[in-house]
Design a protein around this motif. Structure first.
Motif, PDB file in Angstrom:
ATOM      1  N   LEU A 105       0.814  -1.214   0.000  1.00 40.95           N
ATOM      2  CA  LEU A 105       0.000   0.000   0.000  1.00 40.95           C
ATOM      3  C   LEU A 105       0.847   1.263   0.000  1.00 40.95           C
ATOM      4  O   LEU A 105       0.558   2.231  -0.695  1.00 40.95           O
ATOM      5  CB  LEU A 105      -0.898   0.017   1.237  1.00 40.95           C
ATOM      6  CG  LEU A 105      -2.027  -0.981   1.245  1.00 40.95           C
ATOM      7  CD1 LEU A 105      -2.773  -0.873   2.553  1.00 40.95           C
ATOM      8  CD2 LEU A 105      -2.961  -0.702   0.100  1.00 40.95           C
ATOM      9  N   GLU A 106       1.921   1.243   0.809  1.00 36.09           N
ATOM     10  CA  GLU A 106       2.682   2.481   0.949  1.00 36.09           C
ATOM     11  C   GLU A 106       3.551   2.746  -0.266  1.00 36.09           C
ATOM     12  O   GLU A 106       4.174   3.790  -0.360  1.00 36.09           O
ATOM     13  CB  GLU A 106       3.516   2.453   2.237  1.00 36.09           C
ATOM     14  CG  GLU A 106       4.668   1.464   2.236  1.00 36.09           C
ATOM     15  CD  GLU A 106       4.231   0.065   2.646  1.00 36.09           C
ATOM     16  OE1 GLU A 106       3.014  -0.183   2.658  1.00 36.09           O
ATOM     17  OE2 GLU A 106       5.101  -0.773   2.934  1.00 36.09           O
TER      18      GLU A 106
ATOM     19  N   THR B 124      -4.474  11.450  10.005  1.00 39.55           N
ATOM     20  CA  THR B 124      -4.529  10.225  10.799  1.00 39.55           C
ATOM     21  C   THR B 124      -3.856  10.499  12.133  1.00 39.55           C
ATOM     22  O   THR B 124      -3.124  11.459  12.294  1.00 39.55           O
ATOM     23  CB  THR B 124      -3.793   9.055  10.112  1.00 39.55           C
ATOM     24  OG1 THR B 124      -2.496   9.492   9.748  1.00 39.55           O
ATOM     25  CG2 THR B 124      -4.531   8.591   8.899  1.00 39.55           C
TER      26      THR B 124
ATOM     27  N   THR C 144      -3.294  12.494  -2.746  1.00 34.13           N
ATOM     28  CA  THR C 144      -3.506  12.738  -1.307  1.00 34.13           C
ATOM     29  C   THR C 144      -2.309  12.249  -0.522  1.00 34.13           C
ATOM     30  O   THR C 144      -1.677  11.262  -0.867  1.00 34.13           O
ATOM     31  CB  THR C 144      -4.677  11.941  -0.709  1.00 34.13           C
ATOM     32  OG1 THR C 144      -4.860  10.819  -1.487  1.00 34.13           O
ATOM     33  CG2 THR C 144      -5.892  12.731  -0.553  1.00 34.13           C
TER      34      THR C 144
ATOM     35  N   ARG D   1      -9.054  16.155   3.712  1.00 31.65           N
ATOM     36  CA  ARG D   1      -8.663  15.420   2.503  1.00 31.65           C
ATOM     37  C   ARG D   1      -9.551  15.828   1.346  1.00 31.65           C
ATOM     38  O   ARG D   1     -10.772  15.882   1.472  1.00 31.65           O
ATOM     39  CB  ARG D   1      -8.785  13.928   2.754  1.00 31.65           C
ATOM     40  CG  ARG D   1      -7.740  13.456   3.729  1.00 31.65           C
ATOM     41  CD  ARG D   1      -7.985  12.038   4.105  1.00 31.65           C
ATOM     42  NE  ARG D   1      -6.877  11.527   4.913  1.00 31.65           N
ATOM     43  CZ  ARG D   1      -6.948  10.417   5.594  1.00 31.65           C
ATOM     44  NH1 ARG D   1      -8.052   9.706   5.587  1.00 31.65           N
ATOM     45  NH2 ARG D   1      -5.924  10.015   6.290  1.00 31.65           N
TER      46      ARG D   1
ATOM     47  N   PRO E  64      -1.493  10.370   2.616  1.00 35.99           N
ATOM     48  CA  PRO E  64      -2.227   9.538   3.577  1.00 35.99           C
ATOM     49  C   PRO E  64      -1.967   9.906   5.028  1.00 35.99           C
ATOM     50  O   PRO E  64      -2.785   9.653   5.899  1.00 35.99           O
ATOM     51  CB  PRO E  64      -1.732   8.123   3.276  1.00 35.99           C
ATOM     52  CG  PRO E  64      -0.508   8.273   2.472  1.00 35.99           C
ATOM     53  CD  PRO E  64      -0.577   9.582   1.796  1.00 35.99           C
ATOM     54  N   GLU E  65      -0.816  10.521   5.302  1.00 40.53           N
ATOM     55  CA  GLU E  65      -0.469  10.749   6.707  1.00 40.53           C
ATOM     56  C   GLU E  65      -1.191  11.931   7.323  1.00 40.53           C
ATOM     57  O   GLU E  65      -1.234  12.070   8.533  1.00 40.53           O
ATOM     58  CB  GLU E  65       1.043  10.932   6.845  1.00 40.53           C
ATOM     59  CG  GLU E  65       1.748   9.608   6.730  1.00 40.53           C
ATOM     60  CD  GLU E  65       3.221   9.729   6.976  1.00 40.53           C
ATOM     61  OE1 GLU E  65       3.600  10.371   7.960  1.00 40.53           O
ATOM     62  OE2 GLU E  65       3.987   9.203   6.168  1.00 40.53           O
TER      63      GLU E  65
ATOM     64  N   TYR F  26      -2.125   7.816  -4.098  1.00 37.21           N
ATOM     65  CA  TYR F  26      -3.514   7.769  -4.498  1.00 37.21           C
ATOM     66  C   TYR F  26      -3.949   9.106  -5.054  1.00 37.21           C
ATOM     67  O   TYR F  26      -3.879  10.137  -4.381  1.00 37.21           O
ATOM     68  CB  TYR F  26      -4.381   7.341  -3.320  1.00 37.21           C
ATOM     69  CG  TYR F  26      -3.901   6.034  -2.797  1.00 37.21           C
ATOM     70  CD1 TYR F  26      -4.234   4.861  -3.447  1.00 37.21           C
ATOM     71  CD2 TYR F  26      -3.030   5.973  -1.717  1.00 37.21           C
ATOM     72  CE1 TYR F  26      -3.741   3.648  -3.025  1.00 37.21           C
ATOM     73  CE2 TYR F  26      -2.530   4.759  -1.290  1.00 37.21           C
ATOM     74  CZ  TYR F  26      -2.889   3.597  -1.937  1.00 37.21           C
ATOM     75  OH  TYR F  26      -2.392   2.406  -1.525  1.00 37.21           O
TER      76      TYR F  26
ATOM     77  N   SER G 109      -1.683   8.551  13.441  1.00 30.73           N
ATOM     78  CA  SER G 109      -0.470   7.758  13.591  1.00 30.73           C
ATOM     79  C   SER G 109       0.795   8.610  13.724  1.00 30.73           C
ATOM     80  O   SER G 109       1.890   8.110  13.605  1.00 30.73           O
ATOM     81  CB  SER G 109      -0.315   6.790  12.431  1.00 30.73           C
ATOM     82  OG  SER G 109      -0.163   7.508  11.245  1.00 30.73           O
ATOM     83  N   GLY G 110       0.616   9.876  13.912  1.00 28.54           N
ATOM     84  CA  GLY G 110       1.763  10.731  14.202  1.00 28.54           C
ATOM     85  C   GLY G 110       2.601  11.008  12.979  1.00 28.54           C
ATOM     86  O   GLY G 110       2.512  10.315  11.964  1.00 28.54           O
ATOM     87  N   GLY G 111       3.422  12.025  13.057  1.00 23.41           N
ATOM     88  CA  GLY G 111       4.275  12.354  11.921  1.00 23.41           C
ATOM     89  C   GLY G 111       3.462  12.942  10.799  1.00 23.41           C
ATOM     90  O   GLY G 111       2.266  12.717  10.689  1.00 23.41           O
TER      91      GLY G 111
END
Lengths: 503, 411, 363
Positions: free
Chosen positions: B23-24, B56, B50, B152, B52-53, B28, B58-60
């Motif tokens: 996926l990474e 979210t 987009t 997004r 993705p980070e 996208y 998940s930090g960063g």
């Protein structure tokens, strides 16, 4: 694949223990000496013997038994005391026990002593008397721990054949309920009892079972868990072909449907043959719950079945090959969480799945007092720590947890393993060719299952092939509407519901 | 047997992984923009990717941009995607593309058809993707989209287009519909019209008589979606404002619209307007009588209901039946005149209709050759004799019986 | 327990439905739409009308000659040599169908879902699955079909329901598409899209009772024709006549188009799984039947070991055509045209011969 089994069987050479077919003589001295030698009297601590002179005929007598497996009080009350005190003309009128058998040779003597009987020799008589005074130690009847139920009887089988039979008979009051027995094992002989309702059972299946029991060629078969492996058709198959349950009520309901159950001493469970996929899928409680509730559980369990076999594989397949299928937000969330993970996704899934299996295995083997720690350690290490160390992404934890937890919804031990192994096969298939690989693997797996037969009964019957049946497959009917017995067993009496007027 | 299983299993493990992508390793794309360049056959493609980070937990990446917009030249979308990889690190996927933006300039040049056909050869661009025509260049349009609420952009496009389509001010302009109409060689295709450039319209317009860019607005995102771009045979010929787009919705039975709040002239006090909710339960009924040599007759009947929302003039329409009758007439006349105006325009200027009416004449032909011979676009529609009648089934006044009399309050 | 035949009507129904019914989801619609345009949904009706009498006649003969399967019947009626030759001819045509259709499926999988993979590899995986499954025997194929059928059909009708709102029914007009003549001609020429019906008769005696076979094939036939027409109609009303002949895989085009609410926008993989199941099942059945015919023609009773060479050969020949378009539009079209007269006519020949020999008189 199963020709391996046949080969192995042939290789098993005929090495029988030496036979003691010596007949019993009339000389007590000779008999005594012989038996002392056979049982290594003196070295063998619990082998006991007692001499006495019977009052009723003033003859010398010797009594032999294993003190560890007989009831000492009973020997005193029912044998020694009457012999020393009572008057009478014949032995059977003197001793006050319920069973007294005459035996002729030492072979039988050995067998009887081993099964907890006391053997009485009499001077001048060429036969011995076997008196049943056995008292094997066993656990008292406990709760069904592995197949627990909220609603329904709680009793479980215990490690005593007689108790187990009594538990079954308590439930099936049918004069046609037959308890037949066969001896297996060449050295240590154990008794295998199989119960069936003689005017229901299909004789082909019964004879098949007997044949397989006769074909067992080994020194000893201690319990049904081992017996299962001796009588099954496909030892290498991923699917079990014999059902194993510890619930007497389940056994009773199988009996009433024309199945055969197998009991042995030393096992707190019974075997049920033949078997279909549905026996593994059902829990007895489904039938105790009302129609709607029972079927709701079934639906949940079916879903659990699907999840536990498929969810990890589907996740691997979709994310690696069909990322377009994920809703954009989910896709981005997963992608973001994977940005810093050093492994390919399939590897992540495998790490978690293997870890879960490890916890599970360790959880079973761990000594009881340490039990609670395993949960904490497992959850902590595998969940939080692994995620924080960026070894796996958080979503994998959810996937693995779901696939692991749902596997507990499948109670049967054997099919549980099937499902867990299958899961890894599917993950591999999905990892190689996405949903195409998964669909192919599933089809091969499924058709293999559909081709199985347990004692001649197709695995997915009565659904396919179709038979008249209680309709108790994926879902069940209202109990009042169950008219037929499972027709896939070809029972002698197919109709379950006598009253044809009530509808 | 066993050996064979082993071999085939091994084979499977060896061979897999051809199409496996982590996926990474993908990026996208949510929007594609296409612009013209000076060179024939070369276009400027803009991809909005987009990040993705962003958004979210998940930090960063929290101070990274929510998306990356890149532009490059190429002859078609797929090769341009590869070119882009010289400065975008990951493999691009178009599966989640929500919109294709084309500049008005390109749309009017007529090259759009080739581009979109080349794109439809791949499975990546979905038939449900919406076509947006931007007044400025597509690259500029995409670069300036700065949604205020949605982090997004794919969400922004999704919500924006869904909502605007519900109100009927922009049409449903999926690629699928574009192909059906363009390849069908009859009727006109309406694409979404949008812009970031504001240029306020002189004079007065009512609530939907705007095209994108003309709506007076303060605050919020600069992007406006309003009205539609008219395509004839794959080439843009004009724009319709929100009102005309709504009329097209009303007359076209393949387009759905949930909500149409609009104002109508107040028949008693013409300086005010009456606000009402237009409800259409059944699609417009179209009856066509095809005449080979004289003008074809097209009768369109629209049954609708009106729920009055506000009467600023405070005239008592709800209880006075004579007034009510006047209001009825006024609404019907208003709608009919709007519709007739649009139809006249399409007949005279466009030479075809944006209502997909060609569907209704087809049952009068026995086979396709006969139908194509009759030629809807050139012969039938421009000369047709069209009558539209609006049929007001119900006039309701909401939950208030009457408005407060202002003079009494102020007394 | 003794072996007993367990297949009944429901398995036959499932077999017919899976074997023939999946035609709407492959390239058959594209093939027919080339000529029929928006009236191509009528072609199967005509084909069905052409082929069904022949099939009924064959069933009638099978019924008269009790307990014979297709090849045995051929031998009984036409004599050993002609019977076997005709049987072999049927086998060749059916096998050709298997080869090119399977290539066709592989091509669809590749183009739509695995563009980077070589055709050969996908073919190998595809054929491996088919072979391992076919190996399980006819009864198991029957059971699996029956268990799988509800799931597959559920997915199919879910798709139909989801796409329904996109349908514009006026698009079926002009009603006769490219012309009555064309439609009828195409219908007649392509009758062999239903040739699988004939192949199934090899399994005539494999059922618990032959009446189950007959009943299953009637119900199955009706269901299949209904399903095919429904989907062809849906393609027509969704794509319109100008686009339908440009789309090679209308089924997949539809699955890509639909969405399930705003959140599940790309759900084609969901349908792809069920389509794959159906595709696998179709070729499993086909491979098994064809091998069975071959075994019957050459008196090989234990024909199951032949499954492997046949699967392998099909794989090898299947990868020869250069691309899907050649395979589909030229070879398959030709094949359908060739096999039609044979399949339509041979039951009549049988019937006439049997009539002349006087074997059909009431006994």
């Amino acid at each position: 694949m199963f020709h391996f089994f046949k080969k192995a069987k042939k290789a098993n050479t005929q090495s029988k223990p030496q036979k003691n077919n010596d007949p019993i003589r009339s000389s007590l001295k000779h008999n005594t000496e012989h038996i002392k030698q056979l049982f290594s009297y003196g070295t063998n601590k619990d082998f006991s013997y007692r001499d006495l002179i019977a009052k009723y005929n003033q003859k010398e007598m010797s009594l032999f038994y294993y003190s560890s497996i007989v009831n000492g009080d009973k020997i005193y009350e029912a044998i020694i005391r009457p012999l020393l005190e009572a008057e009478g003309n014949e032995l059977k009128n003197v001793v006050t026990v319920e069973s007294l058998t005459e035996i002729k040779d030492f072979d039988e003597v050995i067998e009887h002593i081993n099964s907890g009987k006391a053997i009485l020799f009499q001077e001048g008589t060429a036969i011995a008397f076997s008196i049943d005074v056995a008292q094997f130690q066993f656990r008292s009847i406990g709760k069904a721990e592995n197949e627990s139920a909220i609603k329904g009887p709680q009793e479980a089988f215990t490690e005593s054949l007689n108790v187990n039979i009594s538990l079954v008979r308590k439930r099936v009051h049918d004069k046609q309920l037959i308890t037949e027995s066969k001896q297996v094992g060449k050295r240590s002989k154990s008794e295998v009892n199989f119960l069936y309702v003689s005017d229901l059972v299909n004789d082909d299946i019964l004879n098949n079972l007997k044949k397989r029991l006769d074909e067992i060629n080994t020194d000893s078969v201690r319990n049904v868990e081992l017996l299962e492996q001796y009588i099954e058709e496909r030892p290498y198959s991923i699917f079990p072909s014999i059902h194993y349950t510890e619930r007497p009520d389940k056994a009773a309901s199988y009996l009433e449907d024309g199945y055969i159950i197998i009991l042995m001493d030393n096992s707190a469970a019974c075997l049920v043959v033949p078997v279909t996929f549905w026996s593994f899928f059902h829990a007895q409680e489904d039938r105790y719950l009302r129609f709607l509730y029972g079927n709701f559980t079934r639906a949940i369990r079916l879903f659990a079945f699907y999840l536990t076999t498929m969810i990890s594989a589907t996740y691997v397949g979709i994310t690696n090959f069909h990322s377009e299928m994920l809703p954009p937000d989910l896709l981005l969330a997963i992608t973001a969480s994977r940005e810093r993970v050093p492994f390919p996704l399939i590897f992540e899934v495998l790490i978690m799945e293997v870890a879960f299996e490890l916890i599970r295995e360790a959880g079973i083997r761990i000594p009881n007092p340490l039990g609670p720690t395993i949960g904490i350690v497992g959850a902590l290490i595998l969940g939080q720590a692994a995620v924080e160390a960026n070894i796996i992404s958080p979503i994998i934890v959810i996937v693995a947890a779901v696939s692991g937890l749902t596997s507990f919804a499948i109670a049967d031990v054997s099919i549980n393993f099937t499902v867990r192994i299958t899961r890894f096969i599917f993950i591999a298939a999905a990892g190689t060719y996405g949903m195409f690989g998964l669909a192919g693997a599933f089809l091969v797996w499924f058709m293999y299952a559909a081709s199985l037969k347990s004692f001649g009964v197709p695995f997915f019957s009565p659904l396919a092939p179709y038979f008249k049946s209680p309709g108790d497959t994926v879902f069940r009917k209202a109990i009042k509407n169950e008219i037929w017995r499972p027709g896939n067993l070809l029972p002698k009496d197919l109709r379950k519901k006598r009253d044809s007027t009530s509808k | 047997m066993k050996r064979m299983i082993c071999i085939s299993l091994l084979l499977m493990f060896l061979t897999g992984c051809y199409d496996k992508v982590e996926l990474e390793q993908q990026s996208y794309n949510v929007a594609i923009g296409v612009d013209q360049t000076d060179k024939e056959g070369t276009y400027e493609f803009t991809f909005q990717i987009t990040n993705p980070e962003v958004g979210t937990t998940s930090g960063g990446g929290s101070d990274e941009e929510p998306n990356e917009t890149v532009t490059t030249n190429g002859s078609d979308i797929l090769t341009a995607m590869n070119t882009v990889n010289s400065f975008v690190s990951k493999r691009m996927t178009l599966d989640h593309t929500k919109v294709i933006v084309i500049s008005e300039e390109l749309a009017r040049s007529g090259d759009f058809l080739q581009i979109i056909q080349a794109a439809s050869r791949t499975t990546q661009i979905r038939r449900a993707t919406q076509i947006v025509v931007s007044k400025e260049s597509a690259a500029e349009f995409l670069n300036n989209i700065k949604p205020k609420m949605e982090t997004r952009t794919h969400k922004y496009f999704q919500y924006m287009i869904t909502r605007a389509t519900q109100t009927g001010i922009i049409p449903d302009a999926s690629v699928h519909r574009f192909f059906q109409i363009t390849e069908g060689d009859a009727d006109l295709f309406l694409a979404i019209y949008a812009t970031n450039e504001h240029e306020e319209k002189k004079g007065e317009g009512y609530e939907d008589q705007y095209v994108a860019g003309e709506i007076p607005q303060e605050g919020g995102s600069d992007t406006q979606f309003m009205g539609s771009a008219v395509f004839k045979e794959g080439k843009m010929i004009d724009t319709l404002d929100g009102q005309d787009t709504r009329i097209a919705h009303v007359l076209d039975y393949t387009l759905d619209m949930d909500e149409l709040l609009s104002t109508y002239p107040d028949p008693i006090r013409p300086e005010y307007r009456v606000a009402a909710d237009y409800i259409q339960k059944t699609p417009a009924e179209v009856e066509i009588q095809y005449n080979k040599n004289k003008p074809t007759k097209i009768d369109v009947t629209v049954s609708f209901q009106i729920e009055v929302l506000a009467i600023p003039s405070l005239v008592n329409y709800s209880q006075n039946s004579a007034h009510q009758e006047l209001l009825r007439k006024a609404i019907i006349t208003d709608l009919e005149s709007k519709a007739n105006k649009l139809i006249k325009k399409t007949q005279e200027e466009y030479g075809s209709d944006p209502f997909y009416w060609s569907l209704f004449i087809r049952d009068q032909f026995i086979d396709v050759p006969a139908y194509e011979e009759a030629d809807w676009n050139k012969k039938i529609y421009p000369n047709a004799d069209i009558t539209v009648s609006f049929n007001l089934k119900r006039l309701a006044f909401g939950k208030m019986l009457n408005d407060t009399n202002l003079s009494e309050v102020r007394d | 327990m003794k072996d007993y035949k367990t297949l009944t009507t429901r398995e036959m129904f499932a077999l017919v439905t899976l074997l023939v019914g999946i035609k709407f989801a492959d390239t058959t619609p594209a093939l027919l739409a080339q000529k029929g345009q928006n009236a191509f949904w009528m072609i199967p009706i005509i084909s069905f009308l052409i082929i069904f009498p022949s099939f009924l006649l064959l069933i009638y003969l099978l019924k008269r000659y009790k307990d014979k399967n297709l090849v045995e019947l051929l031998e009984k009626v036409l004599g050993r040599f002609f019977g076997k030759s005709l049987g072999f001819l049927l086998f060749i045509l059916a096998y050709a169908t298997l080869i090119f259709d399977s290539r066709n499926y592989v091509e669809q999988i590749k183009l739509l879902y695995y563009p980077q993979s070589p055709t050969l590899i996908i073919s190998i995986v595809f054929m491996a699955v088919i072979f391992f499954c076919a190996k399980r025997g006819f009864e198991v194929i029957g059971f699996t079909s029956w268990i799988g059928l509800p799931l597959i059909k559920f997915a199919v009708f879910l798709l139909a329901a989801l796409i329904f709102k996109e349908a514009v029914w006026n698009r079926i007009f002009p009603i006769f598409g490219s012309g009555v003549q064309v439609i009828v001609m195409e219908g007649v020429k392509n009758s062999s899209i239903f040739l699988e019906f004939f192949l199934l008769t090899i399994a005539y005696t494999a059922f618990k009772d032959t009446k189950f076979f007959r009943r299953g094939s009637y119900f199955g036939g009706l269901f299949v024709i209904f399903e095919i027409i429904l989907f062809f109609l849906l393609y027509t009303v969704i794509f319109d006549y100008n686009s339908i002949d440009k789309i090679a895989f209308p089924f997949h085009e539809i699955t890509q188009y639909i969405n399930f609410g705003d959140y599940f926008t790309n759900i084609e993989t969901f349908f792809m799984v069920f389509w794959l199941f159906a595709g696998f099942m179709r070729f499993i059945i086909l491979l098994y039947l064809i091998t069975w015919i071959f075994g019957a023609v050459f008196n090989i009773n234990e024909f199951e070991p032949l499954l492997f060479p046949f699967a392998f050969l099909a794989l090898m020949i299947g990868v020869i055509p250069e691309n899907a378009i050649v395979n589909e539009l030229i070879i398959r079209d030709l094949l359908l045209d060739i096999s039609t007269p044979l399949f339509v006519l041979f039951p009549f020949i049988l019937w006439i011969v049997a009539l002349c020999k006087g074997e059909l008189k009431k006994t």
